[in-house]
Design a protein around this motif. Structure first.
Motif, PDB file in Angstrom:
ATOM      1  N   ALA A   8      -7.027  15.997 -10.324  1.00 16.11           N
ATOM      2  CA  ALA A   8      -7.688  15.024  -9.456  1.00 16.11           C
ATOM      3  C   ALA A   8      -7.706  13.671 -10.145  1.00 16.11           C
ATOM      4  N   SER A   9      -7.480  12.634  -9.370  1.00 16.21           N
ATOM      5  CA  SER A   9      -7.517  11.278  -9.922  1.00 16.21           C
ATOM      6  C   SER A   9      -7.917  10.303  -8.823  1.00 16.21           C
ATOM      7  N   ARG A  10      -8.305   9.116  -9.242  1.00 20.03           N
ATOM      8  CA  ARG A  10      -8.572   8.026  -8.313  1.00 20.03           C
ATOM      9  C   ARG A  10      -7.820   6.798  -8.811  1.00 20.03           C
ATOM     10  N   PHE A  11      -7.362   5.983  -7.891  1.00 15.34           N
ATOM     11  CA  PHE A  11      -6.676   4.756  -8.287  1.00 15.34           C
ATOM     12  C   PHE A  11      -6.859   3.713  -7.191  1.00 15.34           C
ATOM     13  N   ARG A  12      -6.595   2.489  -7.549  1.00 16.61           N
ATOM     14  CA  ARG A  12      -6.684   1.393  -6.586  1.00 16.61           C
ATOM     15  C   ARG A  12      -5.290   0.890  -6.248  1.00 16.61           C
ATOM     16  N   VAL A  13      -5.155   0.486  -5.007  1.00 13.69           N
ATOM     17  CA  VAL A  13      -3.963  -0.222  -4.566  1.00 13.69           C
ATOM     18  C   VAL A  13      -4.420  -1.618  -4.185  1.00 13.69           C
ATOM     19  N   GLY A  14      -3.959  -2.612  -4.919  1.00 14.02           N
ATOM     20  CA  GLY A  14      -4.476  -3.956  -4.713  1.00 14.02           C
ATOM     21  C   GLY A  14      -5.903  -4.065  -5.202  1.00 14.02           C
ATOM     22  N   ARG A  15      -6.644  -5.008  -4.658  1.00 17.15           N
ATOM     23  CA  ARG A  15      -7.996  -5.262  -5.137  1.00 17.15           C
ATOM     24  C   ARG A  15      -9.027  -4.322  -4.537  1.00 17.15           C
ATOM     25  N   TYR A  16      -8.790  -3.844  -3.313  1.00 17.81           N
ATOM     26  CA  TYR A  16      -9.853  -3.183  -2.574  1.00 17.81           C
ATOM     27  C   TYR A  16      -9.620  -1.707  -2.292  1.00 17.81           C
ATOM     28  N   TRP A  17      -8.377  -1.310  -2.027  1.00 19.64           N
ATOM     29  CA  TRP A  17      -8.149   0.053  -1.559  1.00 19.64           C
ATOM     30  C   TRP A  17      -8.323   1.048  -2.695  1.00 19.64           C
ATOM     31  N   GLU A  18      -9.249   1.947  -2.551  1.00 19.00           N
ATOM     32  CA  GLU A  18      -9.436   3.011  -3.531  1.00 19.00           C
ATOM     33  C   GLU A  18      -9.005   4.333  -2.914  1.00 19.00           C
ATOM     34  N   VAL A  19      -8.194   5.065  -3.662  1.00 18.74           N
ATOM     35  CA  VAL A  19      -7.555   6.269  -3.150  1.00 18.74           C
ATOM     36  C   VAL A  19      -7.866   7.437  -4.086  1.00 18.74           C
ATOM     37  N   ALA A  20      -8.208   8.578  -3.506  1.00 19.50           N
ATOM     38  CA  ALA A  20      -8.363   9.820  -4.269  1.00 19.50           C
ATOM     39  C   ALA A  20      -7.103  10.665  -4.072  1.00 19.50           C
ATOM     40  N   GLN A  21      -6.640  11.275  -5.144  1.00 18.12           N
ATOM     41  CA  GLN A  21      -5.448  12.128  -5.077  1.00 18.12           C
ATOM     42  C   GLN A  21      -5.766  13.472  -5.718  1.00 18.12           C
ATOM     43  N   LEU A  22      -5.466  14.545  -4.992  1.00 20.32           N
ATOM     44  CA  LEU A  22      -5.733  15.901  -5.465  1.00 20.32           C
ATOM     45  C   LEU A  22      -4.448  16.715  -5.463  1.00 20.32           C
ATOM     46  N   ARG A  23      -4.245  17.474  -6.520  1.00 19.59           N
ATOM     47  CA  ARG A  23      -3.217  18.509  -6.558  1.00 19.59           C
ATOM     48  C   ARG A  23      -3.922  19.850  -6.514  1.00 19.59           C
ATOM     49  N   ALA A  24      -3.365  20.795  -5.763  1.00 18.51           N
ATOM     50  CA  ALA A  24      -4.007  22.090  -5.620  1.00 18.51           C
ATOM     51  C   ALA A  24      -2.980  23.182  -5.394  1.00 18.51           C
ATOM     52  N   ARG A  25      -3.319  24.402  -5.797  1.00 17.53           N
ATOM     53  CA  ARG A  25      -2.471  25.567  -5.597  1.00 17.53           C
ATOM     54  C   ARG A  25      -3.074  26.460  -4.527  1.00 17.53           C
ATOM     55  N   ARG A  26      -2.217  26.990  -3.667  1.00 22.72           N
ATOM     56  CA  ARG A  26      -2.673  27.890  -2.615  1.00 22.72           C
ATOM     57  C   ARG A  26      -3.016  29.221  -3.224  1.00 22.72           C
ATOM     58  N   LEU A  27      -4.244  29.659  -2.989  1.00 22.57           N
ATOM     59  CA  LEU A  27      -4.674  30.951  -3.489  1.00 22.57           C
ATOM     60  C   LEU A  27      -4.080  32.072  -2.637  1.00 22.57           C
ATOM     61  N   PRO A  28      -3.833  33.223  -3.217  1.00 24.38           N
ATOM     62  CA  PRO A  28      -3.386  34.360  -2.390  1.00 24.38           C
ATOM     63  C   PRO A  28      -4.466  34.714  -1.394  1.00 24.38           C
ATOM     64  N   PRO A  29      -4.084  35.160  -0.202  1.00 23.01           N
ATOM     65  CA  PRO A  29      -5.103  35.561   0.782  1.00 23.01           C
ATOM     66  C   PRO A  29      -5.886  36.758   0.262  1.00 23.01           C
ATOM     67  N   PRO A  30      -7.159  36.880   0.627  1.00 21.29           N
ATOM     68  CA  PRO A  30      -7.945  38.034   0.160  1.00 21.29           C
ATOM     69  C   PRO A  30      -7.370  39.340   0.683  1.00 21.29           C
ATOM     70  N   ARG A  31      -7.431  40.365  -0.153  1.00 23.52           N
ATOM     71  CA  ARG A  31      -6.932  41.682   0.257  1.00 23.52           C
ATOM     72  C   ARG A  31      -7.876  42.306   1.261  1.00 23.52           C
TER      73      ARG A  31
ATOM     74  N   TYR B 196       0.831  -1.206   0.000  1.00 18.93           N
ATOM     75  CA  TYR B 196       0.000   0.000   0.000  1.00 18.93           C
ATOM     76  C   TYR B 196       0.865   1.255   0.000  1.00 18.93           C
ATOM     77  N   LEU B 197       1.901   1.279   0.817  1.00 22.51           N
ATOM     78  CA  LEU B 197       2.784   2.445   0.882  1.00 22.51           C
ATOM     79  C   LEU B 197       3.485   2.682  -0.444  1.00 22.51           C
ATOM     80  N   ASP B 198       3.994   1.634  -1.060  1.00 21.12           N
ATOM     81  CA  ASP B 198       4.645   1.789  -2.360  1.00 21.12           C
ATOM     82  C   ASP B 198       3.675   2.382  -3.375  1.00 21.12           C
ATOM     83  N   GLY B 199       2.447   1.870  -3.398  1.00 23.06           N
ATOM     84  CA  GLY B 199       1.469   2.339  -4.374  1.00 23.06           C
ATOM     85  C   GLY B 199       1.088   3.791  -4.186  1.00 23.06           C
ATOM     86  N   THR B 200       0.848   4.208  -2.949  1.00 23.72           N
ATOM     87  CA  THR B 200       0.400   5.581  -2.713  1.00 23.72           C
ATOM     88  C   THR B 200       1.544   6.581  -2.765  1.00 23.72           C
ATOM     89  N   ILE B 201       2.688   6.229  -2.220  1.00 23.83           N
ATOM     90  CA  ILE B 201       3.817   7.175  -2.204  1.00 23.83           C
ATOM     91  C   ILE B 201       4.345   7.416  -3.604  1.00 23.83           C
TER      92      ILE B 201
END
Length: 213
Positions: free
Chosen positions: A188-211, A27-32
């Protein structure tokens, strides 16, 4: 209740820290590897692994990008003990994700893998990750997701028998929480590790704080 849940997380991972990597190696190999493949950190970027566990992701990130400046935080002292043996030169701090011991905008990249389902207050935890992410910096978040019925049933059953497990979420709910915390999702993506574990993965950018004003 929330302090009791954090204590349960610490007890659970304190018991299994010494054998954690071997027990969950597939599981660690797959997710990392998925997480690292999605990152493109700039040279000398400051990277925080929130919920770093035994430091395996940090170790592999340092091997892949030797100029990165690495930090880790985790709630379990025993898991951090394993990480410190692996990474003696990396600052590794014991911390609740809701109250990280870092200044605002301290990191260019923040990573969290397979941790959020333990968080008592995921919205508060994500806001704290946003606080320590520099404007324009990147978040890479991956965790179990319950888009499929078997994972929903598993998450529900685990809540009944494991006090350290709070809840796994559908991928859409994870995305909404990330965006509400102050990020813009860029992938955004989803993938499985092995037969059962389903994992969601998100990449995101930090927005500038509001003025102000």
């Amino acid at each position: 209740m929330e302090s009791e849940r954090l204590a349960a997380v610490r007890r659970q991972y304190g018991r299994i820290a010494a054998r954690y990597d071997a027990r969950w190696s597939r599981y660690l190999d797959g997710t990392i590897e998925r997480a690292l493949a999605a990152l493109e950190p700039p040279p000398a970027a400051r990277l925080l692994d929130a919920g770093c566990g035994t430091g395996l992701l940090l170790e592999r990130a340092g091997q892949r990008w030797p100029t990165l400046r690495l930090w880790g935080a985790d709630a379990s002292l025993e898991m951090l003990g394993v990480a410190r043996e692996r990474l003696p030169r990396v600052p590794l701090l014991a911390a609740d994700v809701r109250l990280l011991p870092f200044p605002d905008s301290a990191f260019d990249v923040v990573v969290s893998t397979s941790s959020l389902h333990h968080w008592a207050e995921p919205e508060a935890g994500l806001r704290e990750l946003a606080r320590v992410t520099a404007a324009g910096g990147e978040l890479l978040l991956s965790d179990w997701c319950t888009d499929r019925l078997p994972m929903r049933l598993f998450s529900h059953a685990l809540r009944c028998v494991d006090a350290s497990h709070r809840r796994a979420y559908r991928s859409g709910a994870l995305r909404r929480m990330v965006e509400a915390a102050g990020y813009r999702v860029t992938g955004a993506s989803r993938f499985r590790v092995g037969r059962y574990w389903e994992v969601a993965q998100l990449r995101a950018r930090r927005l500038p704080p509001p003025r102000s004003g």
